[in-house]
Design an enzyme around this catalytic site. Structure first.
Site, PDB file in Angstrom:
ATOM      1  N   SER A 150      50.306 -38.278  74.524  1.00 37.81           N
ATOM      2  CA  SER A 150      50.958 -38.721  74.057  1.00 37.81           C
ATOM      3  C   SER A 150      51.292 -37.018  72.684  1.00 37.81           C
ATOM      4  O   SER A 150      49.738 -37.020  72.674  1.00 37.81           O
ATOM      5  CB  SER A 150      52.284 -38.985  72.681  1.00 37.81           C
ATOM      6  OG  SER A 150      53.193 -38.257  71.480  1.00 37.81           O
ATOM      7  N   TYR A 163      51.800 -45.660  65.763  1.00 38.11           N
ATOM      8  CA  TYR A 163      52.051 -44.899  67.667  1.00 38.11           C
ATOM      9  C   TYR A 163      50.922 -44.177  67.343  1.00 38.11           C
ATOM     10  O   TYR A 163      49.859 -43.845  69.221  1.00 38.11           O
ATOM     11  CB  TYR A 163      52.799 -44.347  67.654  1.00 38.11           C
ATOM     12  CG  TYR A 163      53.768 -43.483  68.676  1.00 38.11           C
ATOM     13  CD1 TYR A 163      53.879 -43.937  69.520  1.00 38.11           C
ATOM     14  CD2 TYR A 163      53.584 -42.214  68.863  1.00 38.11           C
ATOM     15  CE1 TYR A 163      53.686 -43.759  71.252  1.00 38.11           C
ATOM     16  CE2 TYR A 163      53.598 -41.712  69.825  1.00 38.11           C
ATOM     17  CZ  TYR A 163      53.709 -42.654  71.366  1.00 38.11           C
ATOM     18  OH  TYR A 163      54.199 -41.714  72.212  1.00 38.11           O
TER      19      TYR A 163
END
Length: 252
Positions: A150, A163
């Site tokens: 990501s 995250y």
């Protein structure tokens, strides 16, 4: 030395988290290119729907899709997933570690169960895949790991601490794997920016959910990430695409 041409050879590709978003787009793209995809996800009904959706493309290209119910946090299930793929085609060529969750929140919200879920799926799930596939790749003298990380692995914003931490871990694990592996095993990390997907639907904290709605105003489609995966897989065997970052053109 003659370099093997792998650009048009059908591959057996395992894709985790294949029931929606990036995983489904990757599976569909690779099936259309004639590859044999073993698609794993918890929502088996979605995988069967994907098989129906891609049936025409598979018939034209010679590719195929085999749905398998898979929870990447269960190590035994991941081992069975890899073993099944090898039994069906005699080898495994690629593991796309895509399964992930993203329930963003501020640390002071203390949503510890959600933190644990991100750690279990985004880190342990990735490690389970590596542990299951690496011995097969080593034995056959070839293979390709593709990790979907990501942009959160490269930048941290409020609500993304945990995250981003899990995605940085995914990046670091995959980079370490690349350095440790024999050169016959290729390793690629792809870090998407804002992509249209269901990931944001898991955000339970209202402030984080509202921020994400604004942040996703210029999302790119998951097919853009599928194209990046396809590019990495299509290179000759002596070319290892180590890292790709793909994000909307309108975002810095």
């Amino acid at each position: 030395m003659q370099i093997e041409d792998t650009t048009t050879t059908p591959k057996t590709v395992l894709v985790t988290g294949a029931s929606s978003g990036i995983g489904a787009a990757v599976a569909a793209r690779l099936i259309g290119e004639g590859h044999h995809v073993i698609a794993g996800a918890r929502r088996l009904d979605r995988l069967h729907a994907l098989a129906e959706h891609t049936a025409a493309a598979a018939a034209e290209s010679g590719g195929s899709l085999h749905p398998v119910r898979l929870d990447v946090t269960d190590r035994a299930q991941v081992e069975e997933f890899v073993a099944l793929a090898r039994e069906r085609t005699g080898r495994i060529d690629v593991l796309v570690g895509n399964a992930g969750v993203m329930p963003l929140s501020r640390l002071d919200s203390l949503l510890v169960d959600e933190w644990d879920r991100m750690i279990d799926v985004n880190i342990r799930g990735l490690l389970h895949g590596i542990a299951a596939a690496l011995p097969h790749f080593t034995a056959q003298g070839a293979g390709h790991f593709v990790t979907i990380a990501s942009i959160g692995a490269h930048q941290v914003v409020p609500t993304s601490a945990v995250y981003s931490g899990t995605k940085y871990a995914a990046w670091a694990i995959t980079e370490g794997l690349r350095q440790e592996c024999d050169p016959t095993i290729r390793v690629t990390t792809i870090s998407p920016g804002v992509v249209t997907s269901e990931l944001a639907d898991s955000i339970t904290e209202s402030g984080a959910a509202e921020a994400m709605r604004t942040y996703r105003a210029h999302a790119i489609p998951p097919t853009a990430i599928a194209a990046a995966v396809s590019y990495a897989l299509a290179q000759p065997s002596d070319v290892d695409v180590n890292e790709i970052i793909v994000r909307p053109a309108r975002r810095g």
